[in-house]
Design an enzyme around this catalytic site. Structure first.
Site, PDB file in Angstrom:
ATOM      1  N   ARG A   1       0.748  -1.311  -0.050  1.00  0.00           N
ATOM      2  CA  ARG A   1       0.035  -0.158  -0.209  1.00  0.00           C
ATOM      3  C   ARG A   1       0.783   1.249  -0.097  1.00  0.00           C
ATOM      4  NH1 ARG A   1      -2.701   4.041   0.134  1.00  0.00           N
ATOM      5  NH2 ARG A   1      -4.680   4.387   0.770  1.00  0.00           N
TER       6      ARG A   1
ATOM      7  N   GLU B   1     -10.781   5.081  -6.061  1.00  0.00           N
ATOM      8  CA  GLU B   1     -11.090   3.923  -6.329  1.00  0.00           C
ATOM      9  C   GLU B   1     -11.573   3.652  -8.089  1.00  0.00           C
ATOM     10  OE1 GLU B   1     -10.821   1.703  -4.150  1.00  0.00           O
ATOM     11  OE2 GLU B   1     -10.186   2.976  -2.632  1.00  0.00           O
TER      12      GLU B   1
ATOM     13  N   ARG C   1      -1.218  -5.548   4.277  1.00  0.00           N
ATOM     14  CA  ARG C   1      -0.186  -5.210   3.329  1.00  0.00           C
ATOM     15  C   ARG C   1       0.839  -4.307   3.888  1.00  0.00           C
ATOM     16  NH1 ARG C   1      -5.032  -1.735   0.266  1.00  0.00           N
ATOM     17  NH2 ARG C   1      -5.069  -1.021   2.405  1.00  0.00           N
TER      18      ARG C   1
END
Length: 337
Positions: free
Chosen positions: A227, A235, A269
């Site tokens: 990330r 998005e 992540r």
């Protein structure tokens, strides 16, 4: 690119005197300058003629065709490096990172051809342009294999693989994964692909994968989901979500990355800063108006400044007067609004 290489060659590759003769490298310049200047000269010549230097085949095992592939990649990496390598150590690191998936003997032979430092002599190798010391808060560094286009999920998340021959990884590979990788190679050798696929699934389920190297060799690699720290891209279903993903693909596809990992988020992540041939990926995304500065989690003033610059220029998502924030968009979807 050509002018920069010519300047470097002109500064470093001056005719040697008899006094220097005992220190000449394979390109006829002093041992102190042969690495960077000779590589710059040969990249310039390759850019013009598409010919690899004579004598290289005496140092490497791969074909002329493979050598041309190396120089194509090195030329692209040199163009993207900001600033370009200026020392033998920086040049060696660029070669090692660019050709990381290639045969170890070829990489070492290429370095030897230019009189560049071999891999084991380099302390904490970094991408060109990355500070030699880790910033405060960095837990570890990843140096990845080339990134596949399918590994980019959106504008701020990517999946990367790290060769388990990396010193940080080699001591932590589970025994059953090592055994499965060996058995998979044997199964493929006898064309038992059903068995090989079963073993690959076992390896993948453990967080690893066997990748095909440039010389058709197997590379056991560990998977990391990354990330990008300090930014939040639109998005996929939001305006500019597609453009953000495409830009991140453009930045990282087919390239080896250096990642400074700070922490792990609730989704497992690694949250980190991503560098590609000296380019800070988050900086590029912010300046092109394809991500927000995620100020709630990252207070770095430079990220704020890059976002403000994009806003002022009305580039990317800032072409809209009031673009929706991705964290608010996600909250609305969770609450069914």
């Amino acid at each position: 690119m050509g002018n920069a290489l010519r300047f470097l060659y002109g500064q470093c590759c001056k005719p040697s005197t008899a006094h220097d003769s005992e220190t000449l490298g394979p390109h006829g310049v002093s041992a102190a300058t042969v690495g960077v200047s000779a590589l710059a000269q040969d990249l310039l010549q390759f850019d013009i003629t598409s010919q690899v230097p004579e004598g290289l085949s005496q140092h490497v095992v791969s074909s002329k065709k493979a050598q041309a592939n190396w120089y194509t990649k090195l030329l692209a990496a040199w163009k993207e490096a900001k600033p370009p390598p200026k020392t033998p150590e920086e040049a060696a690191r660029l070669v090692i990172l660019t050709l990381k998936r290639h045969h170890k003997a070829d990489v070492e032979g290429l370095l030897a051809f230019y009189g560049l430092p071999p891999p084991h002599t380099l302390v904490q190798p970094h991408a060109v342009g990355v500070a030699p010391q880790w910033p405060e808060g960095v837990k570890f560094e990843l140096q990845t294999l080339p990134v596949d286009v399918k590994a980019v999920a959106d504008g701020d998340t990517i999946t990367v693989y790290v060769n388990t021959e990396d010193p940080r990884e080699s001591s932590s590979v589970p025994r059953d994964v090592q055994v499965a990788a060996t058995q998979r190679s044997k199964a493929r050798a006898v064309k038992n692909y059903t068995k090989a696929d079963e073993l690959q699934k076992k390896i993948v389920d453990a967080g690893y994968r066997v990748l095909n190297g440039p010389n058709n060799e197997d590379i056991l690699a560990r998977k990391y989901r990354i990330r990008l720290r300090g930014i939040d891209a639109p998005e996929s279903k939001m305006p500019f979500g597609k453009e953000a993903k495409e830009e991140l693909v453009k930045l990282v596809q087919g390239k080896c990355l250096v990642i400074h990992a700070y922490e792990e988020d609730r989704y497992g992540r690694c949250v980190g800063d991503v560098y590609c041939n000296g380019v800070f990926v988050q900086e590029s995304m912010l300046k092109k108006g394809l991500a927000w500065h995620y100020a709630a989690y990252d207070k770095r003033p430079e990220l704020e400044s890059w976002e403000k610059g994009a806003r002022a220029a009305r580039v990317g998502l800032w072409a809209s007067s009031n673009p929706e924030k991705p964290w608010e968009w996600r909250k609305d979807r969770r609450e069914g609004r």
